[in-house]
Design a protein around this motif. Structure first.
Motif, mmCIF file in Angstrom:
data_model
loop_
_atom_site.group_PDB
_atom_site.id
_atom_site.type_symbol
_atom_site.label_atom_id
_atom_site.label_comp_id
_atom_site.label_asym_id
_atom_site.label_seq_id
_atom_site.Cartn_x
_atom_site.Cartn_y
_atom_site.Cartn_z
ATOM 1 N N ARG A 1 16.843 2.478 5.676
ATOM 2 C CA ARG A 1 15.681 1.369 5.942
ATOM 3 C C ARG A 1 16.136 0.835 7.099
ATOM 4 N N SER A 2 15.141 0.557 8.048
ATOM 5 C CA SER A 2 15.360 -0.485 9.049
ATOM 6 C C SER A 2 14.020 -1.267 9.288
ATOM 7 N N GLY A 3 14.169 -2.474 9.976
ATOM 8 C CA GLY A 3 13.140 -3.275 10.047
ATOM 9 C C GLY A 3 12.569 -4.101 8.879
ATOM 10 N N SER A 4 13.597 -4.173 7.706
ATOM 11 C CA SER A 4 13.483 -4.938 6.732
ATOM 12 C C SER A 4 14.467 -5.677 6.317
ATOM 13 N N GLN B 1 10.557 -7.651 9.042
ATOM 14 C CA GLN B 1 8.866 -7.963 8.783
ATOM 15 C C GLN B 1 8.448 -8.661 7.669
ATOM 16 N N PRO C 1 8.269 -1.703 5.937
ATOM 17 C CA PRO C 1 8.649 -2.042 7.694
ATOM 18 C C PRO C 1 7.971 -1.249 8.629
ATOM 19 N N ASP C 2 7.260 -0.093 8.309
ATOM 20 C CA ASP C 2 6.448 0.331 9.280
ATOM 21 C C ASP C 2 4.951 -0.039 9.260
ATOM 22 N N ASP D 1 2.612 0.610 7.196
ATOM 23 C CA ASP D 1 1.741 1.404 6.473
ATOM 24 C C ASP D 1 1.509 1.145 5.089
#
Length: 367
Positions: free
Chosen positions: A56-59, A206, A212-213, A215
Motif C-alpha cells: 500500500r501507498s498513500g494510506s 488520504q 488510497p486510490d 475508488d
C-alpha cells in the motif's frame, strides 16, 4: 500552549505514549514529547495484513508507514511497538463502511476509526504500559477550563480535525493530548526538518486510508456485490430517466456521473433506495433539508439549544437549534444524507455530535 502536553506530574516522572501513523504529524509529536524529558514510547497500528500493507501507498498505518515510524523512533532513541489491529479495523471500520453504502447511506469511516481502534484500543494499550497520557497528531485543541476538559477546533482552520473527533468522550479527553492543535502545518514541517526527520516532506495520507486510490465503489462492490446490481434512475416527479450500474456509484447531492441529458435544469441525487435499486434525482432545490434526526450522540458540554452545526467536514458551521435528538437548521441545508455526522459547536468549542439517521425535507421553492 498545547505542545507542553499539560502533564499532571513532573516530566521526569511521566511516560508519554505517542500514536504514530508514520506521517510527519505524529512524528513531530514524538519529537515534542521527547523534548519534555519524559519517557516516550511510540505505538503504531497495523491495520492491514502484512502482504497487503507492504504494497500500500498513500494510506496510513500501512507497510511503509510502519517502517517510517520505526525509523523516527530509532532516531529518537525510544521504543516502538506495532499492534496488529487488522481484524478489528476490518470488522469495525471497513465492513461497516460497506454495510452503510449497501443501505444507501453516506458513511464517515474516519469517525468510526477514531471512536474504535484509534482511541478505545490505543488508550487501553497505553494504560497497560502505565502511560501518563496518549498523544496524537490530530489538529485539535484540548482546553482545561472551569474544572473540566473541553475539545476545541484546531487553531489553523485549514487543518482542523474536530469534526472527526466528536465521538471522543470526556474520560478519553482526560487522558489524551493533542500537541499540534495550536500549530499551522508549515511549522510542523519546520520542526520535522530541524529534527532531521526523513518524513519532513512526506505527503499527507488520504482521508479514507483504506481506499488510497479513491475508488471506494470497487471496494464496496467486492465486499457487497449486491450494490452493483443495475436499476432505474427516477425523477422526483416519477419519470424514469435512465438506468444505473449500481447504487454504490451514487451519494446524496451527487451531480456528476448521472449522464442524463435533455432536461430543463440540472439534476442531483436526492435519494437512494437500495432494496428497489432506485437512484432518485431532482433539481437542486429538492436537496433542501430543514432538519435531521441524529442518534448515537456523544455530548461533551452542558445542555445547549442554540448551536452551530456542521454536516460535512469541509462545510462551514450553520446556525441551528438542537433538542437532543433533532437538529433544525436556521435555513435549509443541502446535500445532507443519512450516515453523515452532525457535529455541533459553540464558536471554537466542540459541543458534541452524532450520526444522521433521517432527514426532513424543506418546502420546495418554485423553479
Amino acid at each position: 500552549m498545547s505542545r507542553n502536553f499539560d502533564l499532571p506530574v513532573a516530566p521526569s516522572e511521566a511516560r508519554i505514549v505517542v500514536a504514530m501513523s508514520g506521517g510527519v504529524d505524529s512524528s513531530v509529536v514524538a519529537v515534542l514529547a521527547a523534548q519534555t524529558g519524559a519517557e516516550v514510547i511510540g505505538v503504531t497500528m497495523q491495520l492491514y495484513d502484512h502482504g497487503e500493507a507492504v504494497a500500500r501507498s498513500g494510506s496510513c498505518c500501512a507497510g511503509q508507514d510502519i517502517y517510517d515510524a520505526k525509523v523516527v523512533c530509532d532516531n529518537l532513541g525510544i521504543p516502538h511497538y506495532v499492534l496488529d489491529y487488522e481484524t478489528r479495523f476490518r470488522e469495525g471500520v471497513i465492513d461497516q463502511f460497506a454495510d452503510e453504502y449497501a443501505k444507501g447511506r453516506t458513511p464517515i469511516p474516519c469517525t468510526q476509526c477514531n471512536q474504535g481502534v484509534k482511541f478505545v484500543d490505543l488508550i487501553g494499550f497505553a494504560k497497560e504500559l502505565g502511560a501518563t497520557c496518549l498523544a496524537t497528531g490530530h489538529y485539535v485543541r484540548r482546553v482545561e477550563r472551569e474544572g473540566r476538559v473541553e475539545l476545541w477546533k484546531g487553531k489553523d482552520p485549514r487543518r482542523d480535525q474536530s469534526y472527526f473527533l466528536y465521538g471522543t468522550t470526556a474520560e478519553q479527553l482526560d487522558f489524551l493530548r493533542f500537541p499540534l492543535g495550536d500549530m499551522p502545518k508549515p511549522e510542523v514541517r519546520q520542526i520535522a526538518e530541524g529534527a532531521g526527520l526523513e518524513v519532513a516532506g512526506k505527503p499527507d495520507s488520504q482521508d479514507i486510508c483504506f481506499v488510497p486510490d479513491g475508488d471506494y465503489a470497487s471496494l464496496v462492490k467486492k465486499l457487497r456485490p449486491e450494490t452493483a446490481a443495475p436499476g432505474d434512475i427516477v425523477h422526483v416527479d416519477g419519470t424514469v430517466l435512465g438506468q444505473h450500474e449500481g447504487v454504490v456509484h451514487y451519494t446524496i447531492g451527487q451531480r456528476r456521473g448521472l449522464e442524463i441529458g435533455g432536461l430543463a435544469e440540472p439534476v442531483y441525487v436526492v435519494g437512494i433506495e437500495p432494496d428497489a435499486r432506485i437512484v432518485r434525482v431532482g433539481p437542486r432545490r429538492a436537496l433542501a433539508v430543514a432538519s435531521a434526526s441524529v442518534e448515537d450522540i456523544n455530548w461533551l458540554a452542558e445542555d445547549q439549544r442554540e448551536v452551530e452545526a456542521k454536516v460535512r467536514s469541509l462545510a462551514p458551521p450553520t446556525p441551528a437549534l438542537w433538542d437532543g435528538s433533532r437538529v433544525t437548521f436556521a435555513k435549509p441545508e443541502y446535500g445532507v444524507a443519512p450516515g453523515q455526522s452532525a457535529v455541533f459547536y459553540d464558536g471554537e468549542r466542540l459541543l458534541g455530535g452524532g450520526t444522521i439517521t433521517e432527514t426532513q425535507a424543506a418546502a420546495l421553492e418554485p423553479a
